[in-house]
Design a protein around this motif. Structure first.
Motif, PDB file in Angstrom:
ATOM      1  N   GLN A  17       0.829  -1.215   0.000  1.00 11.97           N
ATOM      2  CA  GLN A  17       0.000   0.000   0.000  1.00 11.97           C
ATOM      3  C   GLN A  17       0.859   1.260   0.000  1.00 11.97           C
ATOM      4  O   GLN A  17       0.488   2.253  -0.644  1.00 11.97           O
ATOM      5  CB  GLN A  17      -0.926   0.003   1.218  1.00 11.97           C
ATOM      6  N   LYS A  18       1.977   1.211   0.701  1.00  7.24           N
ATOM      7  CA  LYS A  18       2.869   2.379   0.711  1.00  7.24           C
ATOM      8  C   LYS A  18       3.385   2.676  -0.692  1.00  7.24           C
ATOM      9  O   LYS A  18       3.476   3.845  -1.102  1.00  7.24           O
ATOM     10  CB  LYS A  18       4.052   2.139   1.660  1.00  7.24           C
ATOM     11  N   TYR A  19       3.725   1.622  -1.424  1.00  4.01           N
ATOM     12  CA  TYR A  19       4.229   1.780  -2.795  1.00  4.01           C
ATOM     13  C   TYR A  19       3.175   2.414  -3.704  1.00  4.01           C
ATOM     14  O   TYR A  19       3.447   3.388  -4.420  1.00  4.01           O
ATOM     15  CB  TYR A  19       4.668   0.409  -3.319  1.00  4.01           C
ATOM     16  N   VAL A  20       1.961   1.891  -3.659  1.00  4.65           N
ATOM     17  CA  VAL A  20       0.894   2.438  -4.508  1.00  4.65           C
ATOM     18  C   VAL A  20       0.536   3.855  -4.073  1.00  4.65           C
ATOM     19  O   VAL A  20       0.349   4.753  -4.906  1.00  4.65           O
ATOM     20  CB  VAL A  20      -0.347   1.527  -4.456  1.00  4.65           C
ATOM     21  N   TYR A  21       0.454   4.057  -2.768  1.00  6.96           N
ATOM     22  CA  TYR A  21       0.083   5.371  -2.245  1.00  6.96           C
ATOM     23  C   TYR A  21       1.107   6.431  -2.630  1.00  6.96           C
ATOM     24  O   TYR A  21       0.744   7.571  -2.963  1.00  6.96           O
ATOM     25  CB  TYR A  21      -0.057   5.296  -0.728  1.00  6.96           C
ATOM     26  N   LEU A  22       2.393   6.074  -2.607  1.00  7.88           N
ATOM     27  CA  LEU A  22       3.437   7.016  -3.007  1.00  7.88           C
ATOM     28  C   LEU A  22       3.268   7.431  -4.462  1.00  7.88           C
ATOM     29  O   LEU A  22       3.401   8.615  -4.803  1.00  7.88           O
ATOM     30  CB  LEU A  22       4.822   6.400  -2.796  1.00  7.88           C
ATOM     31  N   VAL A  24       0.503   7.507  -6.195  1.00  5.23           N
ATOM     32  CA  VAL A  24      -0.670   8.386  -6.268  1.00  5.23           C
ATOM     33  C   VAL A  24      -0.313   9.780  -5.753  1.00  5.23           C
ATOM     34  O   VAL A  24      -0.713  10.798  -6.340  1.00  5.23           O
ATOM     35  CB  VAL A  24      -1.833   7.783  -5.463  1.00  5.23           C
ATOM     36  N   CYS A  25       0.468   9.834  -4.684  1.00  3.48           N
ATOM     37  CA  CYS A  25       0.851  11.123  -4.109  1.00  3.48           C
ATOM     38  C   CYS A  25       1.731  11.921  -5.069  1.00  3.48           C
ATOM     39  O   CYS A  25       1.651  13.159  -5.111  1.00  3.48           O
ATOM     40  CB  CYS A  25       1.576  10.922  -2.787  1.00  3.48           C
ATOM     41  N   LEU A  26       2.563  11.248  -5.842  1.00  2.00           N
ATOM     42  CA  LEU A  26       3.407  11.945  -6.817  1.00  2.00           C
ATOM     43  C   LEU A  26       2.552  12.617  -7.893  1.00  2.00           C
ATOM     44  O   LEU A  26       2.874  13.714  -8.344  1.00  2.00           O
ATOM     45  CB  LEU A  26       4.404  10.971  -7.456  1.00  2.00           C
ATOM     46  N   SER A  27       1.484  11.961  -8.302  1.00  2.00           N
ATOM     47  CA  SER A  27       0.579  12.605  -9.264  1.00  2.00           C
ATOM     48  C   SER A  27      -0.126  13.789  -8.622  1.00  2.00           C
ATOM     49  O   SER A  27      -0.439  14.778  -9.284  1.00  2.00           O
ATOM     50  CB  SER A  27      -0.441  11.590  -9.805  1.00  2.00           C
ATOM     51  N   SER A  28      -0.379  13.704  -7.305  1.00  6.96           N
ATOM     52  CA  SER A  28      -0.974  14.824  -6.583  1.00  6.96           C
ATOM     53  C   SER A  28      -0.015  16.008  -6.548  1.00  6.96           C
ATOM     54  O   SER A  28      -0.427  17.172  -6.692  1.00  6.96           O
ATOM     55  CB  SER A  28      -1.330  14.405  -5.156  1.00  6.96           C
ATOM     56  N   LEU A 218      -8.525   6.368  -5.033  1.00 11.69           N
ATOM     57  CA  LEU A 218      -7.768   5.140  -5.274  1.00 11.69           C
ATOM     58  C   LEU A 218      -6.812   4.847  -4.123  1.00 11.69           C
ATOM     59  O   LEU A 218      -6.692   3.709  -3.660  1.00 11.69           O
ATOM     60  CB  LEU A 218      -6.992   5.263  -6.588  1.00 11.69           C
ATOM     61  N   GLY A 219      -6.117   5.870  -3.653  1.00 12.91           N
ATOM     62  CA  GLY A 219      -5.177   5.682  -2.550  1.00 12.91           C
ATOM     63  C   GLY A 219      -5.864   5.352  -1.244  1.00 12.91           C
ATOM     64  O   GLY A 219      -5.434   4.466  -0.503  1.00 12.91           O
ATOM     65  N   TYR A 230      -5.495   9.308   7.746  1.00 16.29           N
ATOM     66  CA  TYR A 230      -4.127   9.768   7.489  1.00 16.29           C
ATOM     67  C   TYR A 230      -3.830   9.793   5.999  1.00 16.29           C
ATOM     68  O   TYR A 230      -3.176  10.709   5.500  1.00 16.29           O
ATOM     69  CB  TYR A 230      -3.127   8.871   8.224  1.00 16.29           C
ATOM     70  N   ALA A 231      -4.324   8.790   5.286  1.00 14.04           N
ATOM     71  CA  ALA A 231      -4.119   8.760   3.834  1.00 14.04           C
ATOM     72  C   ALA A 231      -4.798   9.953   3.168  1.00 14.04           C
ATOM     73  O   ALA A 231      -4.283  10.512   2.189  1.00 14.04           O
ATOM     74  CB  ALA A 231      -4.654   7.454   3.259  1.00 14.04           C
TER      75      ALA A 231
END
Length: 551
Positions: A17-22, A24-28, A218-219, A230-231
């Protein structure tokens, strides 16, 4: 087995989840670059009319003779101590029949509007505004184009919101990223017409709604129930980092064309997301695509080093009927829900208007343009941290109310230092404006959680969709208020933007007192629950995590 239970078993926020969330955050973070890009591209440098028949005229004075010509042709700024010259007019006279005063100004010369300008290069070497001369009689077009970006966000929210429910979060996100790449790169070549630029900015605004909100969902949908709050907040840190990165890039480059090229490059890497990120598990389950959902769960368990049975969805019944849902009009079916919904929509509109308005107004505060832009993004990080710490301590209602009141009072407090000397009190004005942005940023993120809990489950998606639309109308109005100093002029124009933003923040904060607190309350499921919600005084601590299950 329920998805939340599965996520708890494999790890609510494990390595996968950390990998996918990161990602998604980069696109943010990339969305942060374009959130206030118009502040850079449509920045209006100091300017004056070009001296007739002087081919190499520049805004900067090159010699004593050049200064004399400027005095001959350019009237002084009237009633405005922020400019050295009149920006839109010049003297018209015949050199053989004119006399000059002691300041080299022509006596009894007529004043006419000019059609050519020279621009200061102190802040930017060139902006879209200076390239196409969108000044003086055309200056209202800059506010219009900025507002079109938010018109695009309104349309995009409707299109991509429905698309993500129909074809999936991952597919929608990738479509929006491809669209963003083409549009942002195409903007670089739009210098021939402001109409083309306006159309591209509108479409970019639409594309952002397929990236940030969809990526956000998605995240959040991939992490366990205790981690979703937190996400939902941490992703905002990356968005704020994008705002700060834009200030840094602009400071180093200072030319709209090259800034555009640099900022349009990241989507090339984001195109790889089709192979790097999974589809939303909740969406797959809602569409009964259990086999695909199980594949993702198994991969996540493997990466998180957790052993899991081979098929966690083998007991699911594909013929199960979906739960009944409500309709938007149900929110207006009783006096209680009508008033509550109107207050929520009003607050979404105002908080978005002020948030984007203060972001757009950062460059108008005087002092160093780039420092102001950077600080405008920086204050969002502690604001998000404060919101995160207070949500479960003092409640959603108090966090939102105090944030809006704090931000509103800070903005209104800028009026006195502006009136008593804008240049002398520059630091005070900047600090107060940043405190205003701090408060409103905390309120903006709080309102999302607050309204999510207030809407009954059967109409929650419809309610949040309406709230998103209300926020876009606030965004459309924001550029006009932020640019009102130039449009209105004089002392009224100087105090108007922050004064209006502050007053509206206070009014919106006061109206939020009508809303019931939701912390540790059993959230409303049906329309009748929504009507009764807030009348009940008991606290059901066993449902304290229900918000996270609904996001």
């Amino acid at each position: 087995m329920k998805l939340d239970n599965i996520l708890i078993i494999i790890g609510e926020f494990g390595l996968y989840q950390k990998y996918v969330y990161l990602l998604v955050c980069l696109s943010s973070m990339y969305m942060g670059l374009y959130a206030v890009m118009s502040v850079i591209f449509l920045n209006t440098p100091d300017h004056r009319c070009k001296i007739p028949d002087l081919g190499n005229d520049t805004y900067d004075i090159k010699s004593a003779s050049h200064q004399n010509l400027v005095n001959n042709y350019i009237p002084p700024a009237s009633g405005d101590d922020t400019h050295d010259y009149d920006q839109c007019h010049l003297y018209s006279f015949n050199y053989n029949d004119v006399m000059f005063d002691n300041s080299s100004r022509p006596i009894n010369a007529s004043i006419i509007e000019c059609t050519e300008w020279v621009y200061s290069g102190v802040v930017f070497k060139e902006t879209y505004t200076s390239k196409l001369n969108i000044v003086c009689g055309k200056k209202h077009l800059t506010s219009f184009i900025k507002s079109l970006f938010f018109v695009g966000k309104l349309v995009g929210a409707l299109v991509f919101g429905n698309l993500s429910d129909a074809v999936g979060r991952k597919t929608t996100l990738c479509i929006a990223l491809v669209m963003m790449f083409g549009l942002s790169f195409g903007m670089t070549w739009s210098s021939s017409s402001f109409i083309i630029y306006a159309v591209l900015m509108t479409l970019i605004g639409a594309a952002t709604q397929g990236i940030f909100p969809v990526g956000f969902v998605l995240g959040v949908e991939l992490v366990g129930p205790s981690k979703r709050k937190y996400a939902g907040i941490v992703i905002e840190f990356f968005f704020a980092s994008g705002l700060m990165a834009l200030a840094g890039i602009s400071y180093l480059v200072r030319h709209w064309y090259y800034i555009s090229i640099i900022c349009s490059t990241p989507p090339v890497l984001f195109l790889l997301y089709w192979w790097l990120i999974p589809e939303s598990l909740r969406w797959l389950i809602s569409k009964r695509k259990y086999e695909e959902a199980n594949t993702i769960i198994q991969k996540a368990a493997k990466v998180n080093k957790v052993k899991l049975e081979k098929n966690v969805f083998e007991d699911e019944d594909d013929s199960t009927e979906p739960e009944p849902s409500g309709r938007m009009w149900h929110l207006f079916s009783s006096r209680v829900l009508l008033l509550r919904t109107l207050v929520i929509l009003f607050n979404w509109c105002i908080v978005a208007m002020i948030y984007y308005g203060l972001s757009l107004n950062a460059g108008n505060l005087g002092g160093n343009f780039f420092v102001n832009m950077f600080l405008s993004g920086l204050v969002e990080i502690p604001a998000n941290i404060i919101a995160l710490l207070l949500l479960d301590r003092i409640g959603r209602k108090k966090t939102y109310f105090f944030s809006m009141m704090f931000g509103g009072c800070a903005c209104v407090s800028t009026i006195l230092p502006i009136l008593y000397g804008e240049k002398e009190n520059q630091t005070i004005i900047l600090v107060l404006a940043m405190l205003g942005k701090f408060g409103v940023s905390a309120a903006f993120n709080t309102m999302y959680f607050f309204s999510t809990e207030l809407y009954p489950t059967v109409v929650r998606n419809a309610g949040l969709g309406a709230s998103s639309c209300a926020s876009r109308f606030g965004g459309i109005a924001a550029p006009y208020i932020a640019d009102s100093a130039a449009l209105i002029g004089g002392m009224v124009g100087k105090v108007f933007p922050l004064g209006v933003f502050g007053a509206l923040a206070i009014i919106a904060g006061l109206t939020s007192l009508h809303l019931p607190e939701t912390l540790n309350k059993a959230l409303p499921e049906t329309i009748e629950d929504g009507i009764q919600f807030g009348k009940r005084q008991e606290i059901d601590k066993s449902t304290s995590h229900e918000l996270e299950e609904c996001l």
